[in-house]
Scaffold this motif. Structure first.
Motif, PDB file in Angstrom:
ATOM      1  N   TRP A 357       0.815  -1.230   0.087  1.00 30.17           N
ATOM      2  CA  TRP A 357       0.087   0.085  -0.101  1.00 30.17           C
ATOM      3  C   TRP A 357       0.809   1.356   0.030  1.00 30.17           C
ATOM      4  O   TRP A 357       0.499   2.173   0.695  1.00 30.17           O
ATOM      5  CB  TRP A 357      -0.934   0.010   1.222  1.00 30.17           C
ATOM      6  CG  TRP A 357      -1.759  -0.914   1.242  1.00 30.17           C
ATOM      7  CD1 TRP A 357      -2.651  -1.657   0.270  1.00 30.17           C
ATOM      8  CD2 TRP A 357      -2.142  -2.047   2.460  1.00 30.17           C
ATOM      9  NE1 TRP A 357      -3.379  -2.670   0.727  1.00 30.17           N
ATOM     10  CE2 TRP A 357      -3.000  -2.829   2.077  1.00 30.17           C
ATOM     11  CE3 TRP A 357      -1.563  -1.867   3.807  1.00 30.17           C
ATOM     12  CZ2 TRP A 357      -3.611  -3.937   3.145  1.00 30.17           C
ATOM     13  CZ3 TRP A 357      -2.119  -2.685   4.823  1.00 30.17           C
ATOM     14  CH2 TRP A 357      -3.071  -3.926   4.428  1.00 30.17           C
ATOM     15  N   ALA A 406      -3.700   0.798   8.646  1.00 31.11           N
ATOM     16  CA  ALA A 406      -4.386  -0.136   7.513  1.00 31.11           C
ATOM     17  C   ALA A 406      -4.324  -1.519   8.322  1.00 31.11           C
ATOM     18  O   ALA A 406      -5.687  -2.340   8.559  1.00 31.11           O
ATOM     19  CB  ALA A 406      -3.872  -0.206   6.112  1.00 31.11           C
ATOM     20  N   TYR A 595      -8.019  -0.903  -0.095  1.00 32.79           N
ATOM     21  CA  TYR A 595      -8.114  -1.495   1.453  1.00 32.79           C
ATOM     22  C   TYR A 595      -9.303  -2.391   1.730  1.00 32.79           C
ATOM     23  O   TYR A 595     -10.127  -2.396   2.530  1.00 32.79           O
ATOM     24  CB  TYR A 595      -8.458  -0.432   2.356  1.00 32.79           C
ATOM     25  CG  TYR A 595      -7.126   0.256   2.397  1.00 32.79           C
ATOM     26  CD1 TYR A 595      -5.864   0.128   2.682  1.00 32.79           C
ATOM     27  CD2 TYR A 595      -7.020   1.874   1.894  1.00 32.79           C
ATOM     28  CE1 TYR A 595      -4.664   0.930   2.642  1.00 32.79           C
ATOM     29  CE2 TYR A 595      -6.010   2.622   1.770  1.00 32.79           C
ATOM     30  CZ  TYR A 595      -4.838   2.312   2.107  1.00 32.79           C
ATOM     31  OH  TYR A 595      -3.816   3.052   2.205  1.00 32.79           O
TER      32      TYR A 595
END
Length: 725
Positions: A357, A406, A595
Motif C-alpha cells: 500500500w 491499515a 483496502y
C-alpha cells in the motif's frame, strides 16, 4: 483484554483446560480430586446447603489470610478460585452507604476525574484516570471527614461513624463512572478541530448524556450474563477490591495493609525519576543508544515517544507505562496476547519494508490519512455543503492510510469476527440459557412491569456466585430490570437528534463496576444511583474541558506527532475512520479498492476459531480451547500507536507472576499478588497526577528538568531519531 470479560477457562492450568463442568465445582469439601491428583475443594451446589457452603468458603478465606492454608488449598486454578480465595465474601449489612460523606466525595471526585480524563484524552500517551488513584485519594479524604465532622448534636448525621468500605466503594463507583472521556466526545472534537463546526452546547451535552445512558441501559440488561455468574470474572477489578479489603476489613496493623502502604510509598518516590528527572529509565533501547540517526533502527527498536516505533528488545522501568494488567490478567489471556505481539513485529515490518500500500511514502506509524504526495489529506476540500463531492474527489485523488494503520484496521476486524464465533463455539452451551432467560419477551414483561412495583423472590439455589449469595442473605433488594429499560428508552429519545454512536465502551466500564459492587456487597440500588450521577456529571464536564483544550492547543492537536505535552492522535484516528468509512467508503473499501481487506476481515475472522474448535472436539485435553484467535488477532498490530517500550517488560512480568509465582508460591500469590498490583498503581498514579499539574504543564507552564545525559532533549526519550513530522 484487561478491561474486558475474560474466558472462563483462563485461570485453568495450560495442561488442564477448563470447561463448563469445572465451573460447577462450587462448594468446599476435602474430597480427593481424581482429575488433578490434588485435594478437590469443591462439590456440586445441590450437595450442600447454602449456609454451610458460605461457612466453608469463609473458613478457607481466613486460613489463607492467616497463613494456615496448604499450598494446594491456596492455589489459584480458575476464575472461581479468584472470587472466593482472593476476595472476602464477608458482609456487614448494617454499614451505612448512602451518607453525606459518600455523596460529597462521590460528587467532588466525579468532577475532578471527569476534568482529568478529558485532559488525558489529548495527551501523547493516552492515559486513564486510575481507579487506584481515586481509591487512595477518597480514602484519605474520607478518613479526614471521619475525624473532623461533628459526631454529636444536630450535625451528627454527617458523621455516622468510621468511614466504611461501602461508603468508600460507592463514591469510587460514582467518580470512576465519570472518569473517562465520553465516547461521543470524539464526534464533537473532530467536528471542531477538522471542520471548524462548533456544535450547539445544549445539543452536544444531550448527545453525550444519551450516548452514556444507552451504554448504561445495555449494561443493566446484560447483568445476568456478564456480572452475576461466578464465571464472569473482571480481572481489572480484583486488585481494586483487594485494596478495599485490606484498608477496611483488615486494619492498619495487618501484614497486608503494611505491605500495601510501604510499596505505595516506594512507588510514589521512585516514579519521580523516570517521569521527570531521568526519563531514559522509561525507555531503554541499547540499539538506539548506539545509533541516534537511523530511521530504520528507530522504527524497529525505538518506542520511547508517541508513534515512534515498535520497541523491539527495548525496556521500560516506568510503571506508569507498564501498568498492573500484566499482574492480574490470567496467564492464558496473556500468552495469547504475547503471541499477537510477536506477530506484530513480523507483520508491521513486512507491510512497511515490503512497501505494501505504498507504505514507504507515508510515516511508519500514524493515525492520519494522506494524499498521494504524503501530505495530510484535505478532507474539507472533498465536501460540498458537508456532502461528498465526486468531482472534487477526482481533483484531489485517493486517500491513503499509513500501512501500519491499515493493518490495525484489518486485525481489529479479524478479532471482532473471531470473538463472536469463539464465544458461540466454546461457550454457547453455557451462554444459551442465560441469553434465553434475559431476552425472552415473557421474562421482560414479568421482570419489567411487575418488578417495577414488586420485587420478585430470588431462589438462592440458583445463585452461583458466593458474593451474590452473601448479598442475598443480607437482604439487599435488586434493581428491577424495568429501571434499565427506562434509562435505555430515555437515552434513545435524546439520541433522536440523528447522531450515530457505539456506546459499548461505556457499557463495558459500567459492567465492571457492577461486578465491583457485588465484590464489595453494595446494595444494587445504591450502585445504580451512584453510577447514574457519575454518568451525567462526567458527560457535562467532558464537554467543557474539550472546548478549552481545543481553543488553546489547536495547532498541536492538528500536528501528526504533536508535542511532548499535547497530541491529537485520538481525534485524528477517529477523523480518519470517519472519512474513510463514511465519505470514502466506496472508494477505499469496495471489492476493487486498495483496502478491500478491511471489511473482508470481519468475515475471515469468523473462520479463525473453527480449526481449533474441531481439534478441541477430537483432543479435548490437549489445550486447544486455550487458543483464543480473537485475542491473538487483536494484538497482531498492537504497537501501531503510542509509546511501546513497556511491551517487553509487561510480557516478562506477566509470565513471571501468573505462571512462576502462582505455581511455585501459591499462598504468597493468592495473598499478595493483587494487592501488589494495586499498590504499584496507587503510588504511581498519585505522583503522576502531582507531576502533571506541578511540572508537566497541565495547569499552565511546563517546567522541564534541566537537560543532562539522562534527559537529552535532542532525541527521543530512548535516544532514537525523532519521529517524522
Amino acid at each position: 483484554m484487561p478491561d474486558e470479560l475474560v474466558p472462563a477457562a483462563d485461570y485453568t492450568d495450560l495442561h488442564h483446560p477448563g470447561s463448563a463442568e469445572d465451573e460447577k465445582r462450587t462448594y468446599l469439601t476435602d474430597e480427593k480430586d481424581e482429575k488433578s491428583g490434588g485435594t478437590n475443594t469443591f462439590v456440586h451446589t445441590a450437595d450442600v446447603d447454602a449456609e454451610e457452603h458460605l461457612h466453608h468458603v469463609q473458613d478457607l478465606e481466613k486460613r489463607i489470610m492467616n497463613g494456615t492454608a496448604t499450598d494446594d488449598e491456596a492455589m489459584i486454578r480458575d476464575n472461581h478460585d479468584i472470587a472466593v480465595k482472593v476476595l472476602s465474601t464477608y458482609d456487614d449489612p448494617s454499614l451505612p452507604v448512602l451518607t453525606f460523606r459518600s455523596m460529597f466525595l462521590g460528587l467532588g471526585f466525579s468532577c475532578f476525574a471527569a476534568v482529568l480524563a478529558q485532559l488525558y484524552y489529548f495527551k501523547p500517551q493516552t492515559l486513564t484516570v486510575s481507579q487506584s488513584f481515586l481509591l487512595i485519594m477518597t480514602y484519605f479524604f474520607g478518613k479526614a471527614m471521619e475525624k473532623c465532622l461533628p459526631r454529636r448534636g444536630i450535625f451528627r448525621y454527617l458523621n455516622p461513624g468510621p468511614f466504611n468500605i461501602k461508603e468508600h466503594a460507592a463514591c469510587i463507583i460514582m467518580c470512576s463512572t465519570a472518569a473517562s472521556s465520553a465516547v461521543a466526545i470524539q464526534v464533537i472534537s473532530v467536528q471542531d478541530l477538522f471542520y471548524n463546526n462548533k456544535m450547539n452546547g445544549g445539543v452536544a451535552i444531550f448527545m453525550l448524556i444519551s450516548s452514556q445512558c444507552i451504554g448504561y441501559g445495555f449494561a443493566g440488561l446484560l447483568t445476568e450474563i456478564c456480572v452475576k455468574p461466578s464465571q464472569a470474572l473482571w480481572p481489572s477489578k480484583i486488585p481494586v477490591a483487594s485494596v478495599f479489603q485490606a484498608l477496611h476489613l483488615e486494619g492498619l496493623g495487618s501484614k497486608r495493609t503494611r505491605f500495601y502502604w510501604y510499596l505505595f510509598a516506594f512507588m510514589f518516590c521512585y516514579e519521580i525519576l523516570p517521569q521527570w528527572i531521568f526519563p531514559l529509565l522509561g525507555a531503554l533501547s541499547i540499539v538506539c543508544l548506539v545509533n541516534h540517526t537511523s530511521p530504520v533502527l528507530r522504527n524497529i527498536f525505538g518506542g520511547g515517544s508517541n508513534n515512534e516505533g515498535m520497541g523491539l528488545f527495548s525496556w521500560s522501568l516506568d510503571w506508569n507505562y507498564i501498568g498492573s494488567a500484566c499482574l492480574y490478567t490470567p496467564l492464558v489471556t496473556q500468552l495469547n496476547q504475547d503471541t499477537g505481539i510477536i506477530l506484530t513485529y513480523i507483520l508491521m515490518s513486512a507491510m512497511y519494508y515490503g512497501n505494501v500500500w505504498r507504505a514507504k511514502d507515508f510515516p511508519f506509524m500514524s493515525q492520519a490519512i494522506f494524499d498521494g504526495t504524503g501530505a495530510q489529506y484535505n478532507q474539507t476540500a472533498l465536501l460540498t455543503d458537508n456532502v461528498f463531492d465526486p468531482v472534487k474527489y477526482e481533483e484531489i485523488g485517493p486517500a491513503w492510510f499509513s500501512a501500519t494503520n491499515a493493518l490495525f484496521l484489518i486485525v481489529d476486524n479479524l478479532s471482532i469476527g473471531a470473538a463472536l464465533v469463539h464465544a458461540c463455539l466454546f461457550y454457547g452451551k453455557d451462554l444459551y440459557p442465560l441469553i434465553k432467560s434475559t431476552m425472552s419477551i415473557k421474562n421482560i414483561w414479568k421482570d419489567g412491569w411487575r418488578s417495577f412495583f414488586m420485587e420478585a423472590e430470588e431462589d438462592p439455589s440458583t445463585i452461583t456466585d458466593e458474593h451474590l449469595l452473601q448479598m442475598h442473605r443480607s437482604g439487599y433488594r435488586n434493581v428491577p430490570k424495568f429501571w434499565f429499560y427506562l434509562v435505555l428508552l430515555g437515552a434513545f429519545a435524546m439520541a433522536m437528534a440523528m447522531y450515530g454512536q457505539n456506546p459499548q465502551v461505556q457499557a463495558i466500564a459500567l459492567l465492571e463496576d457492577l461486578k465491583l459492587g457485588i465484590y464489595i456487597k453494595l446494595p444494587p440500588r445504591i450502585t445504580f444511583l451512584y453510577q447514574m450521577l457519575g454518568t451525567v456529571i462526567g458527560a457535562i464536564l467532558n464537554y467543557v474541558i474539550m472546548l478549552s483544550v481545543i481553543d488553546q492547543q489547536r495547532d498541536a492537536l492538528l500536528s501528526i506527532s504533536g508535542t511532548r505535552l499535547w497530541s491529537g492522535q485520538n481525534a485524528q484516528s477517529y477523523n480518519s475512520n470517519a472519512i474513510s468509512y463514511g465519505a470514502l467508503a466506496q472508494q477505499m473499501f469496495s471489492g476493487s479498492s486498495t483496502y478491500y481487506m478491511v471489511p473482508a476481515a470481519l468475515g475471515i475472522g469468523c473462520l479463525l476459531p473453527v480449526p481449533f474448535y474441531i481439534l478441541h472436539r477430537f483432543y479435548p485435553n490437549a489445550g486447544f480451547s486455550n487458543v483464543h484467535t480473537a485475542i491473538i488477532s487483536q494484538y497482531s498490530c498492537y504497537m501501531s500507536v503510542g509509546v511501546n517500550t513497556s511491551v517487553n517488560p509487561a510480557m516478562v512480568i506477566g509470565v513471571f507472576s501468573q505462571w512462576f509465582v502462582r505455581k511455585r508460591y501459591p499462598r504468597a500469590f493468592t495473598k499478595y499478588n493483587y494487592l501488589f498490583a494495586g499498590a504499584l498503581d496507587g503510588g504511581t498514579q498519585v505522583i503522576s497526577f502531582i507531576l502533571n499539574f506541578a511540572v508537566f504543564g497541565a495547569a499552565g507552564d511546563a517546567h522541564a528538568f534541566p537537560e543532562w545525559w539522562g534527559n537529552d532533549l535532542k532525541y527521543s526519550t530512548d535516544r532514537c531519531l525523532l519521529p517524522d513530522e
